[in-house]
Design a protein around this motif. Structure first.
Motif, PDB file in Angstrom:
ATOM      1  N   SER A  63     -25.672  24.130 -17.045  1.00  0.00           N
ATOM      2  CA  SER A  63     -24.400  24.707 -17.261  1.00  0.00           C
ATOM      3  C   SER A  63     -23.128  23.800 -16.784  1.00  0.00           C
ATOM      4  O   SER A  63     -21.994  23.959 -17.311  1.00  0.00           O
ATOM      5  CB  SER A  63     -24.246  26.202 -16.404  1.00  0.00           C
ATOM      6  OG  SER A  63     -25.357  26.851 -16.734  1.00  0.00           O
ATOM      7  N   ARG A  64     -23.191  23.078 -15.624  1.00  0.00           N
ATOM      8  CA  ARG A  64     -22.375  22.062 -15.198  1.00  0.00           C
ATOM      9  C   ARG A  64     -22.875  20.901 -14.567  1.00  0.00           C
ATOM     10  O   ARG A  64     -24.149  21.143 -13.900  1.00  0.00           O
ATOM     11  CB  ARG A  64     -21.210  22.943 -14.294  1.00  0.00           C
ATOM     12  CG  ARG A  64     -20.289  22.040 -13.555  1.00  0.00           C
ATOM     13  CD  ARG A  64     -19.159  22.870 -13.221  1.00  0.00           C
ATOM     14  NE  ARG A  64     -18.120  21.941 -12.645  1.00  0.00           N
ATOM     15  CZ  ARG A  64     -16.890  22.470 -12.202  1.00  0.00           C
ATOM     16  NH1 ARG A  64     -16.709  23.837 -12.089  1.00  0.00           N
ATOM     17  NH2 ARG A  64     -15.974  21.653 -11.817  1.00  0.00           N
ATOM     18  N   ILE A  65     -22.250  19.766 -14.603  1.00  0.00           N
ATOM     19  CA  ILE A  65     -22.707  18.530 -13.955  1.00  0.00           C
ATOM     20  C   ILE A  65     -21.580  17.935 -13.432  1.00  0.00           C
ATOM     21  O   ILE A  65     -20.238  17.739 -13.913  1.00  0.00           O
ATOM     22  CB  ILE A  65     -23.188  17.442 -15.117  1.00  0.00           C
ATOM     23  CG1 ILE A  65     -24.508  17.939 -15.877  1.00  0.00           C
ATOM     24  CG2 ILE A  65     -23.612  16.382 -14.372  1.00  0.00           C
ATOM     25  CD1 ILE A  65     -24.892  16.992 -17.045  1.00  0.00           C
ATOM     26  N   MET A  66     -21.542  17.796 -11.964  1.00  0.00           N
ATOM     27  CA  MET A  66     -20.467  17.354 -11.146  1.00  0.00           C
ATOM     28  C   MET A  66     -20.826  16.205 -10.569  1.00  0.00           C
ATOM     29  O   MET A  66     -22.030  16.164  -9.956  1.00  0.00           O
ATOM     30  CB  MET A  66     -20.040  18.427 -10.061  1.00  0.00           C
ATOM     31  CG  MET A  66     -18.921  17.881  -9.121  1.00  0.00           C
ATOM     32  SD  MET A  66     -18.720  19.017  -7.618  1.00  0.00           S
ATOM     33  CE  MET A  66     -17.337  19.905  -8.568  1.00  0.00           C
ATOM     34  N   SER A  67     -20.269  15.157 -10.721  1.00  0.00           N
ATOM     35  CA  SER A  67     -20.466  13.767 -10.273  1.00  0.00           C
ATOM     36  C   SER A  67     -19.375  13.345  -9.387  1.00  0.00           C
ATOM     37  O   SER A  67     -18.335  12.849  -9.997  1.00  0.00           O
ATOM     38  CB  SER A  67     -21.043  12.788 -11.230  1.00  0.00           C
ATOM     39  OG  SER A  67     -21.446  11.701 -10.558  1.00  0.00           O
ATOM     40  N   GLU A  68     -19.321  13.161  -8.054  1.00  0.00           N
ATOM     41  CA  GLU A  68     -18.322  12.420  -7.312  1.00  0.00           C
ATOM     42  C   GLU A  68     -18.734  12.031  -5.966  1.00  0.00           C
ATOM     43  O   GLU A  68     -19.964  12.739  -5.428  1.00  0.00           O
ATOM     44  CB  GLU A  68     -17.199  13.476  -7.093  1.00  0.00           C
ATOM     45  CG  GLU A  68     -17.522  14.714  -6.552  1.00  0.00           C
ATOM     46  CD  GLU A  68     -16.583  15.597  -6.290  1.00  0.00           C
ATOM     47  OE1 GLU A  68     -15.517  15.786  -7.210  1.00  0.00           O
ATOM     48  OE2 GLU A  68     -16.192  16.604  -5.477  1.00  0.00           O
ATOM     49  N   PRO A  69     -18.333  11.251  -5.223  1.00  0.00           N
ATOM     50  CA  PRO A  69     -18.841  10.674  -3.900  1.00  0.00           C
ATOM     51  C   PRO A  69     -18.744  12.231  -2.954  1.00  0.00           C
ATOM     52  O   PRO A  69     -17.896  13.143  -3.068  1.00  0.00           O
ATOM     53  CB  PRO A  69     -17.843   9.959  -3.385  1.00  0.00           C
ATOM     54  CG  PRO A  69     -17.151   9.285  -4.254  1.00  0.00           C
ATOM     55  CD  PRO A  69     -16.928  10.595  -5.555  1.00  0.00           C
ATOM     56  N   ASP A  70     -19.771  12.097  -2.047  1.00  0.00           N
ATOM     57  CA  ASP A  70     -19.544  13.320  -0.970  1.00  0.00           C
ATOM     58  C   ASP A  70     -19.891  12.984   0.318  1.00  0.00           C
ATOM     59  O   ASP A  70     -20.169  11.636   0.401  1.00  0.00           O
ATOM     60  CB  ASP A  70     -20.573  14.454  -1.455  1.00  0.00           C
ATOM     61  CG  ASP A  70     -22.196  13.799  -1.733  1.00  0.00           C
ATOM     62  OD1 ASP A  70     -22.587  12.987  -0.950  1.00  0.00           O
ATOM     63  OD2 ASP A  70     -22.847  14.049  -2.875  1.00  0.00           O
ATOM     64  N   HIS A  71     -20.124  13.619   1.074  1.00  0.00           N
ATOM     65  CA  HIS A  71     -20.423  13.440   2.555  1.00  0.00           C
ATOM     66  C   HIS A  71     -21.923  13.656   3.119  1.00  0.00           C
ATOM     67  O   HIS A  71     -22.258  14.351   4.200  1.00  0.00           O
ATOM     68  CB  HIS A  71     -19.368  14.051   3.621  1.00  0.00           C
ATOM     69  CG  HIS A  71     -17.919  13.562   3.265  1.00  0.00           C
ATOM     70  ND1 HIS A  71     -17.511  12.343   3.661  1.00  0.00           N
ATOM     71  CD2 HIS A  71     -16.982  14.382   2.794  1.00  0.00           C
ATOM     72  CE1 HIS A  71     -16.214  12.371   3.389  1.00  0.00           C
ATOM     73  NE2 HIS A  71     -15.904  13.398   2.827  1.00  0.00           N
ATOM     74  N   GLY A  72     -22.717  13.601   2.171  1.00  0.00           N
ATOM     75  CA  GLY A  72     -24.332  13.760   2.235  1.00  0.00           C
ATOM     76  C   GLY A  72     -24.844  14.862   1.810  1.00  0.00           C
ATOM     77  O   GLY A  72     -23.974  15.728   0.843  1.00  0.00           O
ATOM     78  N   LEU A  73     -26.073  15.234   2.143  1.00  0.00           N
ATOM     79  CA  LEU A  73     -26.750  16.285   1.222  1.00  0.00           C
ATOM     80  C   LEU A  73     -26.090  17.759   1.416  1.00  0.00           C
ATOM     81  O   LEU A  73     -25.878  18.619   0.213  1.00  0.00           O
ATOM     82  CB  LEU A  73     -28.131  16.401   1.561  1.00  0.00           C
ATOM     83  CG  LEU A  73     -29.063  17.617   1.285  1.00  0.00           C
ATOM     84  CD1 LEU A  73     -29.144  17.403  -0.282  1.00  0.00           C
ATOM     85  CD2 LEU A  73     -30.448  17.737   1.868  1.00  0.00           C
ATOM     86  N   TYR A  74     -25.825  18.249   2.483  1.00  0.00           N
ATOM     87  CA  TYR A  74     -25.242  19.508   2.772  1.00  0.00           C
ATOM     88  C   TYR A  74     -23.803  19.610   2.317  1.00  0.00           C
ATOM     89  O   TYR A  74     -23.390  20.886   2.096  1.00  0.00           O
ATOM     90  CB  TYR A  74     -25.400  19.693   4.106  1.00  0.00           C
ATOM     91  CG  TYR A  74     -26.810  19.977   4.657  1.00  0.00           C
ATOM     92  CD1 TYR A  74     -27.782  20.827   4.135  1.00  0.00           C
ATOM     93  CD2 TYR A  74     -27.220  18.967   5.588  1.00  0.00           C
ATOM     94  CE1 TYR A  74     -28.980  20.793   4.409  1.00  0.00           C
ATOM     95  CE2 TYR A  74     -28.953  19.039   5.837  1.00  0.00           C
ATOM     96  CZ  TYR A  74     -29.471  19.767   5.445  1.00  0.00           C
ATOM     97  OH  TYR A  74     -30.976  20.000   5.571  1.00  0.00           O
ATOM     98  N   ASP A  75     -23.029  18.720   2.303  1.00  0.00           N
ATOM     99  CA  ASP A  75     -21.716  18.638   1.619  1.00  0.00           C
ATOM    100  C   ASP A  75     -21.953  18.836  -0.022  1.00  0.00           C
ATOM    101  O   ASP A  75     -21.422  19.797  -0.438  1.00  0.00           O
ATOM    102  CB  ASP A  75     -20.962  17.448   1.785  1.00  0.00           C
ATOM    103  CG  ASP A  75     -19.590  17.452   1.345  1.00  0.00           C
ATOM    104  OD1 ASP A  75     -18.757  18.453   1.137  1.00  0.00           O
ATOM    105  OD2 ASP A  75     -19.211  16.250   0.627  1.00  0.00           O
TER     106      ASP A  75
END
Length: 260
Positions: A63-75
């Motif tokens: 339904s949706r693909i979001m791709s961006e830098p994050d602060h780890g798995l739980y973020d």
């Protein structure tokens, strides 16, 4: 509003993502009309390999693909929760799979009971997809058919991938703690008015996740979580029990192998 949101977290997961996406596609195809009741969200941490290209091949089910830098798995998991619109949420990360083609039909039938939390056992599998065994059999964690959050005093009783929760009671994850999944499940169970055991296996769980890769810190973070919910002295005592339970479990397994 879809009845179920499945969330998959990825980062450079080209080796294993395909098996996860294919398992969802296959399971949904086997149940007529169920696709309209499922929302499937992929949250990617700006992968630099072929992860996104693989995801695009499954655009009909995602339904949706979001791709961006994050602060780890739980973020990333918190981002998935914030995007979800389904009544229930289910995390299946890269490499994990829906156990078989009957799971979704049985799960949607179970939803008729309107519980807040549904849970089951999980089948552990290796990187090549080979079965390792049920979690309740190959680890010291037995799985009761009636569970309370206090049952987590000796650690995580339910595999995260075999835990489905009503979205409105799901809290955000603590992104600073590698054992945030234990904390999250305890919080969900504390808020749950009705928790239901599922007499079928929900998932095939790929062993060797983040907490396994950073084992020592994960253990320290687990202590913090259990101290938060059970207090310092009970947690110290329970960790002694955890150690003794582990020794007994290993000894029992060795004895069983010798006898066979």
């Amino acid at each position: 509003m879809p009845q179920l949101t499945i969330i998959t977290i990825t980062y450079n997961a080209e080796k294993y993502l395909g098996r996860t996406l294919q398992s969802v596609a296959t399971a949904a195809r086997l149940v007529p009309g169920v696709a309209d009741s499922i929302e499937y969200i992929l949250v990617d941490g700006a992968s630099t390999d072929a992860t996104l290209q693989i995801a695009e091949r499954y655009s009909l089910i995602l339904s949706r693909i979001m791709s961006e830098p994050d602060h780890g798995l739980y973020d990333a998991m918190n981002k998935g929760l914030s995007l979800a619109t389904g009544e229930y949420v289910w995390f299946l990360n890269a490499g994990d799979e829906i156990h078989d083609g009957q799971v979704l039909s049985r799960l949607f039938h179970a939803f008729e009971s309107q519980a807040d939390v549904y849970y089951s056992d999980a089948l552990f599998v290796g990187k090549n997809g080979e079965s390792v065994g049920l979690r309740s059999e190959v680890t010291p964690h037995s799985l009761p058919k009636k569970i309370h959050w206090r049952d987590f005093a000796l650690g995580m009783k339910i595999s995260h991938q075999a835990f489905i929760v009503r979205r409105e009671i799901a809290p955000p994850y603590d992104i600073t703690n590698l054992s945030a999944d234990i904390d999250w499940e305890i919080e969900c169970l504390k808020r749950s008015k009705k928790t239901e055991y599922l007499p079928f296996i929900l998932c095939r769980y790929l062993v060797g996740g983040l907490s396994t890769q950073q084992h020592r810190r994960s253990l320290l973070d687990r202590f913090k979580v259990l101290r938060k919910h059970f207090g310092l002295l009970p947690t110290l005592w329970n960790h002694a029990r955890i150690g003794w339970r582990g020794v007994r479990f290993v000894a029992t397994k060795k004895k069983s192998r010798v006898n066979t």
